[in-house]
Design a protein around this motif. Structure first.
Motif: not given
Length: 245
Positions: A160-168, A210-222, A224-226
């Motif tokens: 994921w991006s944060s400012d000009k960096y990529t984090l993991f 894959l979760r959807s709630n009130e127009g917000i969508h996110e994936v749950e990863l193995e 524990g991150q989302s």
């Protein structure tokens, strides 16, 4: 250059911030009054340089540098000259005595800038060698204080991006690479990675839900991150996961 100023005396921090304001190409991204607070700021702000006082209550600057070897480059700033040898043993860029002279601070910052530039160029050359030799295009390189570390993207669930960096996250820690998310997307597409949001790249094989709630969508990863899924990317995500539209 993103700089974090660490000193337990607020007037000293104010003066350093003022002096840094006169040095082109510098940005003070935060300040801290002790070592513990400095650690928290490093994790959230990702500075490229620390201006660090040595004697502070609690975790002092020297102990901080000795204990945590993955800190950004350090310039020690102190009223005491007896710690110089220990400071350079932890690879400090410079050691400045208070009151800091503007020209000495400028020279120290420039030295840090050159060290960062050399480190980045070394990382770039290392990646180019891997590609030329036909090595794994899944290799991720991070560089901290002159130490290059290598990770396999196939062991990572999310970038994921944060400012000009990529984090993991890897090995239960958060890491930072300068390779932009857009380049990672191109390089890792063949290995099962998909851009699901402007600031999110995930490994599809790690998706647990894959979760959807009130127009917000996110994936749950193995692990524990989302990761947030944009509306624009939702159809592609569903198709990649074999779900009906």
């Amino acid at each position: 250059m993103r700089i974090l100023v660490v000193d337990d005396e607020e007037p000293a921090r104010r003066r350093l911030i003022r002096l840094l304001g006169g040095i082109p190409g510098t940005e003070v991204v935060g300040e801290a009054g002790d070592g513990e607070e400095a650690l928290r700021q490093v994790e959230t702000l990702h500075p490229e340089l620390l201006l660090l006082d040595i004697r502070m209550p609690g975790l002092d600057g020297l102990s901080l540098a000795q204990r945590y070897t993955d800190l950004p480059p350090l310039i020690f700033i102190t009223a005491y000259d007896e710690y110089a040898v220990q400071a350079f043993e932890v690879s400090a860029v410079d050691y400045l005595l208070k009151p800091v002279r503007p020209e000495r601070l400028m020279a120290a910052v420039e030295r840090a800038r050159q060290r960062l530039l050399a480190t980045k160029e070394a990382a770039t050359r290392a990646l180019e060698v891997v590609v030329r030799r036909g090595g794994p295009s899944t290799r991720i390189i991070t560089v901290t204080r002159g130490v290059s570390r290598f990770f396999d993207a196939r062991d990572i669930t999310r970038f994921w991006s944060s400012d000009k960096y990529t984090l993991f996250r890897a090995d239960q820690d958060e890491h930072c690479t300068e390779e932009p998310l857009s380049l990672l997307e191109e390089r890792l597409r063949a290995h099962g990675f998909l851009r699901v949001h402007r600031g999110e790249l995930i490994r599809l094989g790690s998706v647990k839900a894959l979760r959807s709630n009130e127009g917000i969508h996110e994936v749950e990863l193995e692990d524990g991150q989302s990761a947030r899924v944009s509306r624009r990317s939702l159809s592609a995500v569903k198709a990649a996961l074999g779900l009906k539209q």
